[in-house]
Every structure is written in C-alpha cells, then in structure tokens.
Design an enzyme around this catalytic site. Structure first.
Site, PDB file in Angstrom:
ATOM      1  N   CYS A 123      36.138  43.509  27.929  1.00  0.00           N
ATOM      2  CA  CYS A 123      36.610  43.520  26.542  1.00  0.00           C
ATOM      3  C   CYS A 123      36.288  44.840  25.839  1.00  0.00           C
ATOM      4  O   CYS A 123      36.464  44.965  24.630  1.00  0.00           O
ATOM      5  CB  CYS A 123      36.015  42.351  25.756  1.00  0.00           C
ATOM      6  SG  CYS A 123      36.641  40.755  26.281  1.00  0.00           S
ATOM      7  N   ASN A 182      32.810  45.326  41.660  1.00  0.00           N
ATOM      8  CA  ASN A 182      31.581  45.278  40.861  1.00  0.00           C
ATOM      9  C   ASN A 182      30.552  46.295  41.376  1.00  0.00           C
ATOM     10  O   ASN A 182      29.353  46.102  41.204  1.00  0.00           O
ATOM     11  CB  ASN A 182      31.018  43.854  40.879  1.00  0.00           C
ATOM     12  CG  ASN A 182      30.034  43.600  39.755  1.00  0.00           C
ATOM     13  OD1 ASN A 182      30.057  44.302  38.727  1.00  0.00           O
ATOM     14  ND2 ASN A 182      29.144  42.645  39.926  1.00  0.00           N
ATOM     15  N   ARG A 231      28.275  49.536  41.312  1.00  0.00           N
ATOM     16  CA  ARG A 231      27.513  49.923  40.121  1.00  0.00           C
ATOM     17  C   ARG A 231      26.783  51.241  40.302  1.00  0.00           C
ATOM     18  O   ARG A 231      26.596  51.712  41.423  1.00  0.00           O
ATOM     19  CB  ARG A 231      26.485  48.825  39.820  1.00  0.00           C
ATOM     20  CG  ARG A 231      27.132  47.469  39.575  1.00  0.00           C
ATOM     21  CD  ARG A 231      26.708  46.865  38.301  1.00  0.00           C
ATOM     22  NE  ARG A 231      27.593  45.796  37.889  1.00  0.00           N
ATOM     23  CZ  ARG A 231      27.707  45.405  36.636  1.00  0.00           C
ATOM     24  NH1 ARG A 231      27.020  45.975  35.682  1.00  0.00           N
ATOM     25  NH2 ARG A 231      28.520  44.431  36.309  1.00  0.00           N
ATOM     26  N   GLY A 237      21.882  42.968  41.823  1.00  0.00           N
ATOM     27  CA  GLY A 237      21.041  43.117  40.636  1.00  0.00           C
ATOM     28  C   GLY A 237      21.046  41.944  39.666  1.00  0.00           C
ATOM     29  O   GLY A 237      19.996  41.536  39.177  1.00  0.00           O
ATOM     30  N   GLY A 238      22.227  41.393  39.400  1.00  0.00           N
ATOM     31  CA  GLY A 238      22.321  40.287  38.448  1.00  0.00           C
ATOM     32  C   GLY A 238      21.581  39.039  38.931  1.00  0.00           C
ATOM     33  O   GLY A 238      21.253  38.152  38.145  1.00  0.00           O
ATOM     34  N   LYS A 257      19.033  39.882  33.810  1.00  0.00           N
ATOM     35  CA  LYS A 257      19.625  38.659  33.294  1.00  0.00           C
ATOM     36  C   LYS A 257      18.690  37.449  33.445  1.00  0.00           C
ATOM     37  O   LYS A 257      18.895  36.419  32.815  1.00  0.00           O
ATOM     38  CB  LYS A 257      20.975  38.405  33.955  1.00  0.00           C
ATOM     39  CG  LYS A 257      22.027  39.440  33.573  1.00  0.00           C
ATOM     40  CD  LYS A 257      22.040  39.618  32.090  1.00  0.00           C
ATOM     41  CE  LYS A 257      23.220  40.350  31.491  1.00  0.00           C
ATOM     42  NZ  LYS A 257      23.794  41.471  32.120  1.00  0.00           N
ATOM     43  N   THR A 295      31.393  48.721  27.337  1.00  0.00           N
ATOM     44  CA  THR A 295      30.879  50.041  27.731  1.00  0.00           C
ATOM     45  C   THR A 295      31.665  51.158  27.066  1.00  0.00           C
ATOM     46  O   THR A 295      31.080  52.127  26.576  1.00  0.00           O
ATOM     47  CB  THR A 295      30.931  50.191  29.270  1.00  0.00           C
ATOM     48  OG1 THR A 295      30.306  49.052  29.844  1.00  0.00           O
ATOM     49  CG2 THR A 295      30.210  51.434  29.727  1.00  0.00           C
TER      50      THR A 295
END
Ligand code: SPV
Ligand code: MN
Length: 619
Positions: A270, A383, A385, A218-219, A226, A273
């Site tokens: 960080c 990763n 998703r 997707g990215g 993105k 979410t």
C-alpha cells in the site's frame, strides 16, 4: 546434571555473571538443558563479540560473502520465504478468549509440543546468547530483550536491526525483559531449515517470551521483530501507550525551515516504504513504532529498531535512489533470497539485466526452472530482502536514537482501493481517525495469491500481530487520544484509485499529498469538509503540484480524484460493521462514528441527488 556453571567456560560464564540477573542465568540454563547445544557463547556489546557472530555466520555457511566489502547473502528454505501464519500461535491459558482473528493454541498443549521440537534441536550447533534493546537504550521506550538462537544469521541480523543491550541489562538487573528462544532446527546441505512440517512459533504472553523452531525467515525467526511486536502490543495494552506497525518519518517542506514528524500504518503493498523513503525527507524507522505521551501531552514515537529488513523487489535507481545506492556500495549488509552470480546479487525489478543462471533461494537456478508444484521460479524470491542499519542511508533522520522519541504531528493510515477512497483526506477528529484506521482495508493485487481486487480488512495494518481482542485494541487507541493534550492529526491515503483500468495518479504525486498533510498541521492550507472527512482545496493542490513537481494540475483531474463516491463508502461501512459486530466489547463510540459517517453520506446523496459528488459541491 548439566548446569550453566559446568557447561560454560570461564570467560562466557563471567559475562553472564556480570549481569547480576538470576533470571537470565536460569533461562540460559533451562534452554541449554533442553536444546543441548555443543557449545555456548555469550555475546556482549563489544566489537569483538559482534564480529565473532558475523564471522560465525560465514564459517557455518549460513551466509556467503559477496564481491563488495561487508556484503553477504543468506538463503532461507524455498518453503520458508514468508511469515508462517498457520503455525504462529498465541499460547492461550485455560478459560481465556481473544478473538476469532487471533490464532491460538491451549498453553499447556502448545508448550508441550514446542518443547518436544526444541528438545535436542541445537545438537552439534553453537548456542548464541545475545542481549538487545527494543527502542532507544536508556529511555522510557526501552524494553530489554534476551535472544537465544543457534542461528548466527539470526544473531547477525539482529545486531544490524537492534541496539546492543548487554550493558543496559547490566545496569537494570530487573526482570522486565522479553526473551526469545530460536532454533533453526536440523539443516539441509544448503544450511536452511529442513523440518518445515515441524515449524512452530509460539507466543507466550504470560511469561513475555516467544519460542520459535525449525525456521530461519526473519519474520518467523527474529525474536525482536514481529515476535516482540506481539508481546509489546500485549504489554502496551496493560499500560498507557501504543505499539504500532508504523514507520516514522521527518517531513521537510521545501523552503520552510522545519521538520514535522509523521507515523504511518500501511498494509503490505500500500506504499509504506515508498512513503517513508520519499526523496527529500528523512526516515526514523520503517516498520514498528512505540507511541507514548510526553509530560506536556504530546504524542512521541520511537523506532523499536535501528535497521531495516526491507523488501528488495523493485528497488531500483529511479524509484528508490537512496536505498539502491546503499545496496550497491560497500557496507555491512545482508541480502536474503536474491540471485547471485559471480558473487554479485540480482533481484526482480532492479532495473538491470538479470543473468539466466546463478544461485538463488531454490539452489542452483536457471531461467525456466520449475518448483515441485510446477510453478516457474523467479530469479529472486518475491519476498527477498536486504538488512542494514538505518544510519547507512543518506536519508536517515538525525534523531533516530533520540531517547525522548520524536513528537508526532500526523498519523497516516494508507489503504489500497481502486474505486472509492480519495487520494488523501483528514479525519474530523481523533476518534473519527481511529475509526478510519480501524476500517483500513487493502485490495489484493496480482502479486498476492487469490482473486484480484478483493478487500482485506487490516485494522491499523496490525491485524496479523493482534494478541488482544479487536475491541480492546480500538478502545486503547480512543483512550490514548483522550489523554493527549495535542493529538496528532489523522489522515488516510489511497495511492491506487483507478478509472478504466488506469491509475488516476502518478507514483510521484504522493509527495504533494504528504506536503498537504504537513501544511495542515500548521493550518497553512484550508480544507473542504465532506461526509468522509476534510479533503484538500483545488487551489492548494494546484500550487503544490506547480511548485514541487512542476506540473500543471488540471481541475478535471482534481474532480475525478476527489469526488466522493458515496456508494463505495457506504458499502465499506457495511463491511466494517459486519466485521466488528462479530467481536466483543467494541466501544460504542466506534459504532457511533460509523453511523454518523453513514448518515452524512446519505444526507449528501439526498441533498445533491447523485451518488458521486464533486468536491466543489461541498465548498
Ligand atoms: C512485514 O511483513 O510486515 C514485514 C516483514 O515487515 S516481516 O519481518 O516478515 O514481518
Ligand atoms: Mn512489517
């Protein structure tokens, strides 16, 4: 010679003609000729067309149905599991310069290369011509977007993540849109992109388009995510708004009849979410926001998306109850790169026993299986998703599609450092807040490659997507604040402060920081002014911990968490100065604020004669 009219059947041609937009027709025509698909389908906003894409993804094997109704799984190639930074480049016209942090390629050379890879890339496949809207439709935030792809998975994902735009295109009839050409390229037996050495994602700011080939993750593939973020940063920098890698959430303080909207930029790992999805509060968007100034001088934000392409690792009933419930009940939902056994999806950290065999991103999987490099393959990709519409979540805010956006009262910059930054602080001014955002850093963790504990600079968590010089980007933020009559307060958070290898805070403590920030908007809590900004008073936090978490917040804990570790802060200023000194046209206000902060820290050191200063010393 092939032309659109000779290639498309009447029904599809009529759909294109109804848009009354010659530029759309020219683009479709050009890429049919280049990519040479076997078939072309034009997708409108109708339920019939949308379900056509859904069914196509299943028919062509890019998605497989799972046990629960509406659930499907998609796999990306084992080596196409994340954004490909190396092969994502900005096409740079001759004589232009951006920044050493931006990956570029000569425009003519890049176009030549990618057009070569796109040539014939859709042979034997179906080209889907789709229309979406970035931001809510029919609003000042809207940017129309045309997506051409040969991946039904990409098209299906975008129908979940973005608002339908065909009808809007019809009304607009202008040339103001972004467009995205994507081909997954040649596929292997698992229907994943095969020629990863020819994976390229080239961003053309001049024509506001992105060309992407030989990938599905997707990215890399989703034009509107993105890839559009980069185009929008460029467009925003020429206008008077901001395009940010931020969530938007509604904070609902218990017992107070109000909702206060915050946006937040956090580098990965960080707490982005977990902040946006905090139980008791509502989510407008989890990834990308457009920020504008309304007629009365307030900052308003709209979610560019209507869905979530979220990390599934560690989603479990205890930490993320709302998402977990959505993932385990029937609805339209795409899982990617998870383990599947008996048509049931499993992922790392789901809080449930994971089977020892199944199908995952590596194909047939069994416990202990190793990849070509000799690394043990986890049950699901780190990763992996899930993709769903925000309104499927019980904590969806009721203003997710508000064409006016929501008024933003606070902006949070969330970093990750184990030894310096206090859990929460408020900047002294908008400009000081911009400097804090521009100095955002995150510490590498065991979950990322490379050494642990290294600090990576990531201004506004937007570094990977910057297409303009850093100095220009910071200047835009400063000016945006100057133009606001009511600038949002700017805060920073660090959920990861440690002592002797142990976190100084529980995961759940962040709700207290959030409610403190929310109360600050209304002046309900006081604050202590320190060299690095305003920090909470002990009494206010004690009351919040008692009322919200039923916890007794000890004064020793407060002192440990909120002492100002001057040496660490001074080192940070040196690091940040070093980075920006290598950049051109950084506004002098930026350096002035850094210098003032350094001076305040040095003054405090000489006044209190110690490097670590208790918050009570500043009261
Ligand atoms: C991120 O990495 O910031 C994401 C996922 O939101 S991606 O779509 O890959 O960018
Ligand atoms: Mn993101």
């Amino acid at each position: 010679m092939l032309s659109v009219s000779s290639f498309l059947d009447k029904r599809n041609l009529d759909k294109l003609k109804a848009l009354n937009n010659q530029r759309v027709i020219d683009i479709v025509d050009k890429y049919i000729k280049l990519c040479k698909p076997a078939k072309v389908s034009v997708i409108t906003d109708s339920e019939e067309d949308i379900s056509y894409i859904r069914n196509l993804a299943i028919r062509n094997g890019e998605e497989m149905e799972l046990k629960l109704k509406g659930h499907t799984v998609h796999y990306d190639n084992y080596y196409d599991q994340a954004r490909d930074k190396k092969n994502t480049r900005i096409l740079l016209p001759k004589g232009k310069k951006i920044s050493k942090y931006v990956n570029t390629i000569d425009r003519d050379e890049g176009l030549g290369e990618i057009n070569h890879f796109l040539d014939g890339s859709m042979k034997g496949k179906e080209m889907l011509v789709c229309f979406f809207c970035l931001g809510p439709t029919n609003s000042k935030f809207s940017i129309p977007a045309l997506q051409i792809t040969d991946s039904a998975y990409v098209a299906h994902t975008e129908t979940l993540l973005y608002r339908p735009g065909y009808e809007m295109f019809k009304r607009l009839g202008d040339d103001n849109f972004f467009y995205f050409i994507h081909s997954a390229g040649e596929l292997d037996s698992r229907n994943t992109s095969k020629e990863l050495d020819k994976r390229r994602i080239y961003i053309d700011l001049e024509d506001e388009r992105v060309l992407s080939v030989n990938n599905q993750y997707g990215g890399n593939s989703l034009g509107l995510k993105k890839l559009a973020l980069r185009l929008a940063i460029s467009r925003a920098s020429k206008e008077d708004w901001l395009c940010e890698h931020m969530f938007i959430m509604g904070v609902h303080p218990p017992g107070k009849d109000r909702v206060t909207y915050f946006t937040g930029a956090f580098p990965s790992m960080c707490g982005k979410t977990s902040t946006a999805m905090m139980p008791g509060h509502t989510v407008v968007g989890d990834d990308i926001a457009y920020l504008r100034i309304d007629d009365e001088g307030y900052c308003v934000a709209a979610n560019v998306e209507q869905g979530i392409f979220g990390v599934i690792k560690d989603i479990n009933p205890t930490d993320d109850p709302q998402i977990y419930r959505a993932l385990t009940t029937p609805r339209e939902l795409i899982f990617s790169n998870v383990l599947v056994s008996d048509k049931v999806p499993y992922w790392i950290g789901m809080g449930k026993k994971i089977p020892d065999r199944g199908i995952n991103h590596s194909g047939e999987w069994y416990k202990g299986k190793k990849d070509k490099e000799g690394n043990e393959i986890p049950p699901s990709s780190k990763n992996a998703r899930f993709t769903l519409r925000i309104r499927e979540l019980e904590n969806a805010d009721d203003r997710i599609d508000d064409p006016n956006g929501v008024r933003v009262s606070g902006i949070i910059y969330g970093g990750r450092d184990s030894n310096t930054s206090v859990p929460v602080s408020q900047s002294l001014s908008w400009a000081h807040g911009v400097v804090i955002g521009a100095a955002l850093e995150s510490e590498t963790t065991a979950a990322t490659l490379g050494a642990e504990g290294e600090l990576k600079h990531n201004p506004m968590a937007n570094m990977d997507f910057l297409v303009i010089p850093l100095g220009v980007y910071i200047d835009k933020h400063l000016r945006f604040g100057d133009d606001l009559a009511y600038p949002p307060l700017i805060f920073s958070t660090n959920y990861f402060l440690m002592e002797n290898g142990k976190y100084l805070n529980e995961k759940t403590d962040k709700v207290v920081w959030l409610l403190w920030m929310e109360g600050r908007v209304y002046g309900e809590y006081g604050a202590i002014e320190t060299p690095i900004g305003y920090i909470p008073r002990y009494e206010d936090l004690k009351n919040l911990f008692r009322d919200v978490l039923k916890k007794d917040y000890k004064v020793e804990d407060y002192i440990k968490q909120f002492s100002i570790r001057t040496e660490g802060y001074l080192r940070k200023i040196d690091r940040i100065e070093g980075i920006y000194k290598g950049e051109e046209n950084v506004p002098s206000v930026f350096y002035r604020h850094l210098e003032q902060q350094r001076q305040r820290l040095l003054d405090a050191q000489s006044k209190f004669k110690k490097p670590i200063i208790s918050p009570f010393d500043f009261e």
